[in-house]
Design an enzyme around this catalytic site. Structure first.
Site, mmCIF file in Angstrom:
data_model
loop_
_atom_site.group_PDB
_atom_site.id
_atom_site.type_symbol
_atom_site.label_atom_id
_atom_site.label_comp_id
_atom_site.label_asym_id
_atom_site.label_seq_id
_atom_site.Cartn_x
_atom_site.Cartn_y
_atom_site.Cartn_z
ATOM 1 N N SER A 140 0.821 -1.211 0.000
ATOM 2 C CA SER A 140 0.000 0.000 0.000
ATOM 3 C C SER A 140 0.859 1.267 0.000
ATOM 4 C CB SER A 140 -0.964 -0.046 1.180
ATOM 5 O OG SER A 140 -1.957 0.942 1.072
ATOM 6 N N LYS A 193 -0.635 -4.177 -3.154
ATOM 7 C CA LYS A 193 -1.938 -3.654 -2.731
ATOM 8 C C LYS A 193 -1.996 -2.186 -3.157
ATOM 9 C CE LYS A 193 -5.817 -3.345 -0.241
ATOM 10 N NZ LYS A 193 -6.122 -1.923 -0.288
#
Length: 499
Positions: A395, A420
């Protein structure tokens, strides 16, 4: 017949717990198995997604079974809550229609969605819980494991994670319009000078300082303690809002200083608001140390465990401290950093990038008009940089790693990152429940799709200084035209506001 609900609800909870545990086991096994780095990533990331989707589908089946039992007992009669339940179904359907982005190409069809919505609205509803079950059935059709419905109790708990410290969700004019669905007041559209002043209140947490002081959704923040906010980003204003920090043992009973705001109301009137800042207890995610390399150079290591509201500030302090102690090279350790606040990740990347450098690109329906997110101002350091990553780097960490590598500012060492890169927005519904929806994805400056692919490292282990410098030199030679192309000043200003 009502007694069947308890064991069925317990079965759902048990299933969720088991699937979560299984996901963790799969991720850990993927990290130590005999597959290649790329295969390890694929096994862990895809397996977790499939497990999440499996849980969502099983929740729907359990909900359906419970409702079938209840409906039989009630003989199909609608309750007084039926109209409220249909309103929630309608709201969810409209939010999906306007904002959902099928970035993983799972097969979302707008026309089929319309037909599903009409059938869902025509179903008899026993109570609001039945409506929630119908909503989950609709969302399961999206085949997106990260889009989910949140009950009022769960949504209230989510809202307690507050970056400003006073219960405010701040955004640009564009973010306010996108996230709330509300038009800006006349004369204050996204591109106008008035619309660009200050930042906007996108939402508030009931009962916290901002709400108690009388701030409202749609307010523009114009001044803070006498300081004009024009040109400041929501991130910068949130940082100014944050109260003083205290050690956990000293924080009990302390009260923070008051902050004075000037806001412009939705009707155009201006008002002064005073609110009390809390004393915050927030652990630093940053640690650092200085080591001497085999070649005799002093190397500063910065370990960044997560991206909370202290990440950028504490990373900057660590850089300055290490360089003052003699570090000529830096290592940023993002291993096992699963992300956190994306805004903090962007600000950390900006510490190392030249003015105008692109940090990250966004793709998706709700982000198609977003200004480019770039660095503004001189970097905090020009020291050679290595970024350590592994299969749990995800992320916001991947945004930082991708930005530094693609701008030829650093090399990556370790394992392929997790992958992600989805963007989720949170929407509050009329009964206090919520919808978490995928609205786009992040792409690195050179176009690498972070989601499900991850970032492949340049080296499998810490490289020698000469090897790392050679990769950076080659990168700069290959990308010289792009790196030398100046960014327009207006684009840089817009990007600062978009963060």
């Amino acid at each position: 017949m009502e007694r069947a609900a308890a064991p069925l609800g317990f079965a759902t909870q048990a299933l969720q717990a088991a699937a979560a545990l299984l996901a963790a086991v799969v991720l850990q096994l993927g990290a130590v198995g005999g597959a290649s780095a790329a295969q390890t990533y694929s096994l862990s990331s895809v397996a977790e997604d499939h497990l999440l989707e499996f849980v969502r589908q099983m929740e729907v089946r359990v909900d359906s079974g419970m409702e079938a039992v209840k409906a039989a007992a009630a003989q199909g009669a609608d309750s007084p809550e039926a109209a409220e339940g249909r309103q929630i179904i309608q709201e969810v359907a409209e939010v999906v229609e306007a904002n959902f982005s099928d970035v993983r190409a799972a097969g979302y069809d707008p026309q089929a969605w319309q037909q599903l919505k009409e059938r869902a609205l025509a179903r008899p509803l026993r109570d609001r819980t039945a409506a929630y079950g119908v909503v989950r059935e609709l969302l399961a059709v999206l085949r997106d494991p990260y889009s989910r419905f949140v009950t009022p109790t769960e949504f209230s708990a989510m809202l307690k994670y507050d970056v400003s410290g006073v219960g405010l969700n701040l955004g640009t004019a564009e973010e306010f319009a996108n996230k709330t669905g509300m038009p800006l007041p006349e004369g204050r559209n996204v591109g106008s000078a008035a619309g660009g002043e200050g930042v906007w209140v996108v939402g508030l947490i009931k009962g916290l300082a901002a709400d108690s002081a009388g701030l409202q959704q749609g307010d523009q923040l114009l001044e803070l303690d006498g300081q004009q906010l024009q040109g400041q980003s929501p991130f910068q204003v949130a940082s100014l809002m944050q109260g003083p920090e205290a050690a956990p043992e000293d924080a009990l009973g302390l009260q923070g200083a008051a902050v004075r705001l000037k806001v412009r109301r939705f009707d155009g009137s201006k008002q002064a608001v005073t609110l009390q800042r809390p004393v915050r207890v927030l652990q630093s995610p940053v640690s650092s140390r200085l080591e001497r390399s085999a070649g005799g150079e002093q190397v500063g290591f910065i370990r960044l465990a997560s991206f909370n509201a202290r990440a950028q500030r504490d990373t900057l302090a660590a850089v300055q401290r290490l360089q003052a102690a003699g570090a000529s090279r830096l290592v940023l350790d993002l291993r096992d950093n699963r992300g956190g606040l994306v805004s903090e990740g962007i600000e950390v990347a900006r510490l190392f990038l030249d003015d105008g450098a692109l940090v990250v690109r966004t793709e998706g329906r709700a982000r198609s008009s977003a200004a480019p997110i770039t660095a503004a101002g001189a970097p905090a350091t020009a020291a050679p940089l290595v970024v350590l990553v592994n299969d749990h780097t995800a992320s916001a960490s991947e945004i930082v790693a991708g930005a530094l590598r693609d701008n030829c500012r650093a090399v990556l060492a370790g394992k392929r990152t997790y992958g992600k890169g989805l963007i989720q927005s949170v929407y509050e519904l009329s009964d206090g429940s919520g919808l978490v929806l995928t609205v786009g994805k992040y792409v690195t400056p050179s176009g690498t799709d972070i989601d499900r692919e991850g970032l492949s490292p340049d080296f499998r282990a810490m490289p020698a200084a000469e090897a790392a410098d050679g990769v950076v030199r080659t990168c700069r030679l290959q990308r010289a035209p792009q790196l030398q192309a100046p960014q327009p000043a207006a684009a840089v200003a817009a990007a600062a506001a978009a963060s």
